[in-house]
Each structure stands twice: as structure tokens, then as C-alpha cells.
Design a protein around this motif. Structure first.
Motif, mmCIF file in Angstrom:
data_model
loop_
_atom_site.group_PDB
_atom_site.id
_atom_site.type_symbol
_atom_site.label_atom_id
_atom_site.label_comp_id
_atom_site.label_asym_id
_atom_site.label_seq_id
_atom_site.Cartn_x
_atom_site.Cartn_y
_atom_site.Cartn_z
ATOM 1 N N PRO A 74 0.798 -1.237 0.000
ATOM 2 C CA PRO A 74 0.000 0.000 0.000
ATOM 3 C C PRO A 74 0.826 1.281 0.000
ATOM 4 C CG PRO A 74 -0.063 -1.068 2.155
ATOM 5 C CD PRO A 74 0.619 -2.023 1.220
ATOM 6 N N TRP A 75 2.166 1.165 0.198
ATOM 7 C CA TRP A 75 3.000 2.360 0.263
ATOM 8 C C TRP A 75 4.096 2.328 -0.792
ATOM 9 C CZ3 TRP A 75 1.071 6.083 3.158
ATOM 10 C CH2 TRP A 75 0.237 5.730 4.224
ATOM 11 N N ILE A 76 4.454 3.511 -1.254
ATOM 12 C CA ILE A 76 5.587 3.698 -2.164
ATOM 13 C C ILE A 76 6.505 4.747 -1.545
ATOM 14 C CG2 ILE A 76 6.316 4.572 -4.414
ATOM 15 C CD1 ILE A 76 5.100 1.885 -4.659
ATOM 16 N N SER A 77 7.813 4.481 -1.539
ATOM 17 C CA SER A 77 8.774 5.430 -0.972
ATOM 18 C C SER A 77 9.320 6.353 -2.052
ATOM 19 C CB SER A 77 9.916 4.674 -0.288
ATOM 20 O OG SER A 77 9.430 3.966 0.836
ATOM 21 N N ARG A 78 9.494 7.599 -1.699
ATOM 22 C CA ARG A 78 9.860 8.622 -2.679
ATOM 23 C C ARG A 78 11.012 9.502 -2.199
ATOM 24 N NH1 ARG A 78 6.968 7.157 -7.227
ATOM 25 N NH2 ARG A 78 4.709 7.132 -6.832
ATOM 26 N N VAL A 79 11.679 10.100 -3.184
ATOM 27 C CA VAL A 79 12.540 11.247 -2.961
ATOM 28 C C VAL A 79 12.056 12.338 -3.904
ATOM 29 C CG1 VAL A 79 14.267 10.340 -4.601
ATOM 30 C CG2 VAL A 79 14.896 12.159 -2.991
ATOM 31 N N ALA A 80 11.913 13.544 -3.396
ATOM 32 C CA ALA A 80 11.512 14.684 -4.221
ATOM 33 C C ALA A 80 12.524 15.793 -4.019
ATOM 34 C CB ALA A 80 10.105 15.150 -3.844
ATOM 35 N N ARG A 81 12.469 16.787 -4.902
ATOM 36 C CA ARG A 81 13.397 17.913 -4.764
ATOM 37 C C ARG A 81 12.730 19.191 -5.245
ATOM 38 N NH1 ARG A 81 17.563 17.636 -10.001
ATOM 39 N NH2 ARG A 81 16.092 18.699 -11.378
ATOM 40 N N VAL A 82 13.176 20.316 -4.669
ATOM 41 C CA VAL A 82 12.803 21.637 -5.162
ATOM 42 C C VAL A 82 14.067 22.489 -5.168
ATOM 43 C CG1 VAL A 82 10.415 21.542 -4.354
ATOM 44 C CG2 VAL A 82 12.180 22.455 -2.850
ATOM 45 N N CYS A 83 14.100 23.472 -6.027
ATOM 46 C CA CYS A 83 15.252 24.367 -6.109
ATOM 47 C C CYS A 83 15.204 25.392 -4.978
ATOM 48 C CB CYS A 83 15.259 25.104 -7.444
ATOM 49 S SG CYS A 83 15.508 24.024 -8.881
ATOM 50 N N LYS A 84 16.368 25.695 -4.426
ATOM 51 C CA LYS A 84 16.445 26.709 -3.377
ATOM 52 C C LYS A 84 16.041 28.082 -3.906
ATOM 53 C CE LYS A 84 20.298 28.546 -2.054
ATOM 54 N NZ LYS A 84 21.653 28.825 -1.544
ATOM 55 N N THR A 85 16.271 28.321 -5.206
ATOM 56 C CA THR A 85 15.967 29.622 -5.807
ATOM 57 C C THR A 85 14.499 29.775 -6.200
ATOM 58 O OG1 THR A 85 16.593 28.744 -7.990
ATOM 59 C CG2 THR A 85 18.310 29.875 -6.708
ATOM 60 N N ASP A 86 13.712 28.712 -6.047
ATOM 61 C CA ASP A 86 12.323 28.710 -6.522
ATOM 62 C C ASP A 86 11.481 29.720 -5.727
ATOM 63 O OD1 ASP A 86 9.821 28.093 -7.514
ATOM 64 O OD2 ASP A 86 10.155 25.925 -7.465
ATOM 65 N N GLU A 87 10.864 30.675 -6.450
ATOM 66 C CA GLU A 87 9.980 31.671 -5.839
ATOM 67 C C GLU A 87 8.534 31.471 -6.253
ATOM 68 O OE1 GLU A 87 10.841 33.853 -3.661
ATOM 69 O OE2 GLU A 87 13.020 33.707 -3.742
ATOM 70 N N GLY A 88 8.242 30.334 -6.909
ATOM 71 C CA GLY A 88 6.897 30.116 -7.408
ATOM 72 C C GLY A 88 6.722 30.709 -8.795
ATOM 73 N N GLY A 89 5.526 30.517 -9.356
ATOM 74 C CA GLY A 89 5.260 30.992 -10.707
ATOM 75 C C GLY A 89 4.821 32.451 -10.748
ATOM 76 N N SER A 90 4.370 32.836 -11.925
ATOM 77 C CA SER A 90 3.936 34.225 -12.109
ATOM 78 C C SER A 90 2.567 34.436 -11.463
ATOM 79 C CB SER A 90 3.851 34.540 -13.612
ATOM 80 O OG SER A 90 2.812 33.755 -14.208
ATOM 81 N N LYS A 91 2.113 35.682 -11.426
ATOM 82 C CA LYS A 91 0.795 35.977 -10.860
ATOM 83 C C LYS A 91 -0.311 35.299 -11.654
ATOM 84 C CE LYS A 91 1.959 40.417 -8.736
ATOM 85 N NZ LYS A 91 1.652 41.881 -8.687
ATOM 86 N N ARG A 92 -0.070 35.014 -12.920
ATOM 87 C CA ARG A 92 -1.091 34.402 -13.772
ATOM 88 C C ARG A 92 -1.125 32.890 -13.630
ATOM 89 N NH1 ARG A 92 0.573 36.092 -19.454
ATOM 90 N NH2 ARG A 92 -1.099 34.613 -19.962
ATOM 91 N N PHE A 93 0.004 32.259 -13.267
ATOM 92 C CA PHE A 93 0.051 30.798 -13.279
ATOM 93 C C PHE A 93 1.038 30.284 -12.234
ATOM 94 C CE2 PHE A 93 1.362 26.672 -15.212
ATOM 95 C CZ PHE A 93 0.104 26.074 -15.222
ATOM 96 N N PHE A 94 0.533 29.488 -11.303
ATOM 97 C CA PHE A 94 1.356 28.832 -10.283
ATOM 98 C C PHE A 94 1.990 29.808 -9.302
ATOM 99 C CE2 PHE A 94 2.976 24.251 -10.299
ATOM 100 C CZ PHE A 94 1.691 23.753 -10.452
#
Length: 645
Positions: free
Chosen positions: A236-256
Motif C-alpha cells: 500500500p505504500w511507495i517510498s519517494r525522494v523529491a526535490r525543489v530548487c532553493k531559488t524557486d519563488e513560485g510561478g507568475s501571478k497568472r500561473f502557479f
């Protein structure tokens, strides 16, 4: 003097104890401790009352360690293991407590420059306090929702990255809306897209630095989530590794807007690919950082549906290779530029095509495999719950890694990573009535700090007295923390004697006291001469009898020798027995309990059995009385435990 089963079984009926159990390992197995450690607890602090949750925070740069519990945080001195400072942080909004006493269970401790950032459940209204490091005075406070959970039973994590705080905590009191977010600091708050994960349990998060390329630094998140495969045979479980960039500020006001634009995830594989047998339930992670980020290693602890645990080791270069080169699962169109997941200076300017792939197809097609591709590094029936890894420079100036694994019953196994093979150096039992709640390694002081519901303990990883009997014992331990010197087995120094890779004792000085490796007969004779001959009170013909000697190493093979005959040991916990169903004239004489491990043989115990008193027996009568009494009580069926040495 071989004992037949027909003779032994009736004799065993006299004894109200079992000679084997689930806790009794078998001689010669690799997945057991060589040594049963006894005196390695170097400090203990008791909590004023039972703690449902404890948190340990260690700041490597300053060497400071803090402990969080119910309504308090205190600072520890690790050299003398005593409390330096106590801070009371009781719940501030008692009118909102819904059930039970209004308590503030500390769930977040992070250090920002000269201040300490602390968050807690605050009576089901999460709250955070900024404390002056010098005076512990509250200099700021604010709402802690999304940083601390509402109750200590809910899943939560925190990570400081420069001036920002990344956190895992539910947004709702029922534990729902559990995400990984950048939640506090000078930069924009950013969170996850709802469909990226399903019923997650977050395990660990880590910032992997790149000194030569800071713009490509990433934060890695390790978690398990609900398996979308509804097959009854699927885990019933799956193990994961995920990542995000330290510089990530999110998307624009129009998207994300305020949503990660660089989030990608991949499956962590630990098991036997050829048999399609996998450990899918990630329990704990320890990231061993290196100067070159490519050499950073991830040690992951997994459990399985068949009650076994495993440790798999991953290379950060391999993990990044999957994110950088794998195709995106269920995505069959040309990959847009820049590639989804790429770190950029201005994430708000990323094209819609790139962000759309991240939004709809964040999972990689390829799996992340461990460095030992075809099998886990270590598999055990022990139910391990916590993991830490230390780097130790040995006498040969090589650096070895030592795994520290805690079980649900409070045992800590010290395991040498020797190439692709594990070697269990020792086992330490934490003297607590409850399980280990938190564990932190102080690599500078070589201490492992563990907390339970009642106490905090400091385990000395350089406790070498256990191996101090001889150079051979010290070398056989294969413990990088310890080496043999003129002062005995001591914390490792460059001129110390060790043989970490294979533990052969031929590196020891050739002398009588060190058991000359050239002449085995002389060595055994010298060993026996160093062990007292214990003459027991007379034993009449026809009476059943037993002899016992202590087991110090389960990697050794123990044998009873009587004249020119040999008999194997019968194990009972940490003792080995020789059972004599009925004394005969041939049963009298001298007995030796001999352990053999690698190239080393050692006489552990020596006994003499007689059918009448003689001068030597009279001299040793007082010394033997305890053994005689023990035998009498057991024969009468009163079940006295055997722990003589």
C-alpha cells in the motif's frame, strides 16, 4: 563426549527454561552483534514527568544541543552531560484547548544566527517563538500553523536553509492538507500543488549544498505515500525522494503563483529487483554530506510487509541523474526548454509549457537504485526505527562509516560499513521502559544522544574498555573508534593497532600475553594459563550436571573441550552450556570453554569436576560455592537465570 538427543532431552526436562528463543542469535551469523556492550552510557538526565513526544536538535556549527518536550526547551552540555539552561514555554491560548490538559508540546527547534526559533502545539493552536540566544527572552512570536502540527502525533518536519524555514505540518486540526512548504523567513512562502502526492508521511528533508554552484542547490524531501496500484498483492505504500530548487519563488501571478515550479519526485527502490521483492515503507533517512555534493550519500531505513527491515545506500549523484535525465512518467511529448525542474534565477519567468509538465507529470519514469544495485546493504529481522551514520578516521588514516541503528525495544547496534558488507560491532541496551523517541549524533564529541519518554541518554561511541582484555580482543572488534596501544584498548590514535577490514589478529605483537600467532599450541596454553581453574564441589556418579560460560561474541564459535573430546555449546541468551545427562567415571576431569573467531582462539572458562574432595577442591571451595548453589536451585526447578562469568 558427544551427547545424543535421547539423553539430552530427558535432562532438559529438569530445567524450567528454554535454551533457545527469538532473542538468542545463532553462532556465526553476520547479522548479529559481535559484542554485547554493557558500560557505554556516559550520562543520563531524567524528565520531570512522562513525555509523549521529545525532540532533539543539534547545531553542528556551535556544537549546541537542545531538547524539546511538553512546555519546555533546555540546552544540554554534552561534555559533562548536564542541563545548562531551561526555557518554559507553556500554552498561551488555553481557551482554545478542546481535549485534555492545555499543553504546548515542542515540535520545532531551529537556530537562526543569534536566535532560537521554537514552535509548539500550543493547546491545538500552533505557535512560534523567537528567543534571544543569550538570555532566552522572547523577542518575537507569531502563528505557527503550517510549521508545527496541532498535536504531537501528527506528521511534521522542519529545516533551516540560510534565512528561511522549510516545514511540513498540516494546515487543519484533523491533520489534513499536509504539505512541504517554505513557510517562514525573508522570502516568498511557497507550497505544493494538491495532486502531487497522496496521503503522504514525510520522513526527512535535507539541503544539499553546492559551494561552486549555489544557484543549483536543492532541498530534498524523503517520504512515503499511498500506492495508486490497487492490486491486492501490491504494497500500500511507495517510498519517494523529491526535490525543489532553493531559488524557486513560485510561478507568475497568472500561473502557479506561490507554488513550487521545480518540484519533481522519483521512486526510491530498496530490495531484490530480480525477485521483484521490495522494502517499500521508508522509516528514517540520514544524509551523509561531503565536500563534493556528488559524493553525498543517503542512508535510508525501510520496513516491509513481512516484518523485516533493510538499509539501502544511495549516491546523490545517482539521485540527481534520475531527475536530470529520466523521462517524465505518462508524458510522451517533446520535453520543453528549459527542462522541467531546472533551477533558474527567476522562476516567475518560466514558460507555461515547462511549468505545465511539473504540474501534471512531476514523477520520473526511472527509479532511484542504491549503490548496491542487486540487494540492500543490510537486511535484518530487528525492527529498527532510527538511523544515524558517523565518519570515523581510523589508525590507518582511512575514513570508515559506522551506522547506528536503534530498535523498537531500545537496543542500539553499531554497524561497520566495510565495503559492501555490514559488520555488527556491538549492541547497547538503553535502560528505559519506553521506546526511543528521538536520536541525534554529535560527530565531534563521538556521542549518540537518545531520548525516551522518561530520560535522555548519552552513548559514548568511543567506549573501548569492553575490548581491553587483550590486543586480539581489541582488533577483533573491528571498531574504528578503538585501537590497541601500550595503554590498552583506547580511543583511536595514529600509532594504534587496528585491522578494520578483516579483523585478523596477526597485527598484534607476538608475545605470550598477546597469544603468539605463530605457534597455536603455545598461544592456547598461554590463554588457558591466564584463566583460573575453578574446581567444583564433588559431583556423584549418575547425577545430571551442567557447565556454563559467558558469550561475549556471537561471531565466535564456542566449544567445550574435555581431554581429546569436543562438544558444541548449547546457547541460552548470553551463555553457552555443556549439559551432562548423567555423570560417569569418564565425565570427571578438566573442561575448557574455548571461543574461536577468525585467527584467534581463547579459553574463556576452565572447570574441574571431581567425585571426591581433595586439597585443591578444599582451597577452592568458597570460590565454587556460588556455582554449586546455582546448580542445586536449577535442578530443583526454581528457574534461576544463568549469567555467571
Amino acid at each position: 563426549m558427544k551427547l545424543s538427543q535421547s539423553l539430552v532431552l530427558p535432562f532438559l526436562a529438569l530445567f524450567p527454561f528454554a535454551l533457545s528463543s527469538e532473542d538468542t542469535p545463532t553462532f556465526g551469523s553476520r547479522n548479529i552483534p559481535r559484542l554485547l556492550s554493557k558500560d557505554v552510557i556516559r550520562g543520563t538526565l531524567s524528565f520531570p514527568f512522562y513525555q509523549n513526544h521529545t525532540l532533539l536538535f543539534y547545531h553542528e556549527d556551535s556544537g549546541e544541543m537542545y531538547v524539546g518536550g511538553t512546555n519546555f526547551v533546555f540546552k544540554l552540555s554534552l561534555d559533562r552531560f548536564r542541563m545548562l539552561e531551561e526555557i518554559h514555554l507553556e500554552a498561551t491560548r488555553q481557551d482554545h484547548c478542546q481535549e485534555g490538559p492545555c499543553e504546548n508540546v515542542i515540535t520545532v527547534i531551529e537556530k537562526f544566527g543569534d536566535s532560537l526559533f521554537v514552535c509548539g502545539t500550543n493547546g491545538h493552536r500552533p505557535h512560534c517563538w523567537k528567543l534571544a540566544n543569550s538570555s532566552a527572552e522572547v523577542i518575537a512570536d507569531h502563528d505557527g500553523t503550517g510549521i508545527s502540527p496541532f498535536t504531537c502525533a501528527q506528521n511534521s518536519l522542519s529545516l533551516r536553509v540560510e534565512g528561511d524555514l522549510y516545514a511540513v505540518a498540516p494546515l487543519n486540526i484533523d491533520g489534513s492538507c499536509l504539505q512541504f512548504r517554505r513557510k517562514a523567513g525573508s522570502r516568498t512562502n511557497v507550497w505544493m500543488y494538491d495532486s502531487w502526492i497522496t496521503e503522504p508521511t514525510f520522513v526527512s528533508t535535507s539541503w544539499v549544498k553546492r559551494k561552486d554552484d549555489p544557484e543549483n542547490e536543492k532541498i530534498f524531501i524523503f517520504f512515503r505515500e499511498k500506492n495508486s496500484d490497487q492490486n491486492p498483492e501490491a504494497d500500500p505504500w511507495i517510498s519517494r525522494v523529491a526535490r525543489v530548487c532553493k531559488t524557486d519563488e513560485g510561478g507568475s501571478k497568472r500561473f502557479f503563483q506561490n507554488t513550487w515550479t521545480s518540484f519533481l519526485k522519483a521512486r526510491l527502490v530498496c530490495g531484490y529487483p530480480e525477485e521483484s521483492l521490495y522494502f517499500n515503507r521508508l522509516q528514517d533517512v540520514y544524509v551523509q554530506h561531503e565536500e563534493d555534493w556528488r559524493d553525498t550519500r543517503v542512508y535510508a531505513l525501510f520496513t516491509s510487509s513481512w516484518n523485516a527491515t533493510a538499509v539501502c545506500i544511495y549516491s546523490m549523484q545517482t539521485i540527481e541523474g534520475v531527475f536530470d535525465n529520466s523521462t517524465f512518467k505518462d508524458y510522451d511529448k517533446p520535453v520543453p526548454e528549459p527542462r522541467p525542474g531546472t533551477c533558474v534565477r527567476n522562476s516567475r519567468a518560466l514558460p507555461l509549457a515547462t511549468i505545465s509538465v511539473v504540474r501534471d507529470h512531476p514523477e520520473m519514469s526511472d527509479w532511484v537504485h542504491p549503490v548496491h544495485y542487486s540487494a540492500p546493504f543490510y537486511v535484518s529481522n530487528n525492527n529498527y526505527t532510527k538511523l544515524a551514520v558517523d565518519r570515523v578516521q581510523a589508525a590507518d588514516q582511512r575514513v570508515y562509516r559506522v551506522l547506528l541503528l536503534a530498535t523498537d525495544s531500545g537496543k542500539i547496534h553499531k554497524i561497520l560499513e566495510s565495503g559492501s558488507e555490514p559488520f555488527i560491532i556491538s549492541q547497547t541496551q538503553i535502560p528505559s521502559l519506553s521506546s526511543i523517541q528521538s536520536m541525534k549524533l554529535d560527530s565531534k564529541e563521538k556521542k549518540l544522544v537518545v531520548s525516551s519518554a522518561e530520560k535522555i541518554f548519552a552513548v559514548d561511541l568511543r567506549s573501548c574498555d569492553e575490548y581491553n582484555e587483550s590486543c586480539a580482543n581489541c582488533v577483533l572488534a573491528r571498531d574504528p573508534y578503538c585501537s590497541w596501544t601500550t595503554s590498552g584498548c583506547t580511543p583511536t590514535v595514529p600509532e594504534g593497532i587496528q585491522n578494520i577490514m578483516d579483523g585478523k589478529t596477526s597485527v598484534c605483537p607476538a608475545s605470550t600475553s598477546e597469544h603468539n600467532q605463530v605457534n597455536r599450541t603455545r598461544r592456547d596454553a598461554a590463554s588457558a594459563a591466564d584463566v583460573d581453574l575453578l574446581t567444583l564441589p564433588p559431583v556423584p556418579v549418575g547425577v545430571p550436571f551442567y557447565l556454563t560460560c559467558p558469550i561475549d561474541s556471537y561471531h565466535a564459535v564456542y566449544t567445550w573441550k574435555h581431554g581429546d573430546q569436543s562438544s558444541p555449546c548449547l546457547q541460552m541468551h548470553s551463555n553457552c552450556l555443556l549439559l551432562i545427562p548423567a555423570m560417569t567415571p569418564e565425565s570427571y576431569g578438566s573442561y575448557e570453554c574455548v571461543s574461536e573467531e577468525r585467527d584467534y582462539s581463547n579459553v574463556v572458562k576452565r572447570y574441574r569436576l571431581t567425585d571426591r574432595f581433595d586439597q585443591r577442591a578444599k582451597a577452592d571451595r568458597g570460590k565454587a560455592s556460588a556455582v554449586a548453589a546455582q546448580t542445586l536451585w536449577i535442578t530443583l526447578g526454581l528457574g534461576v537465570s544463568l549469567f555467571s562469568k
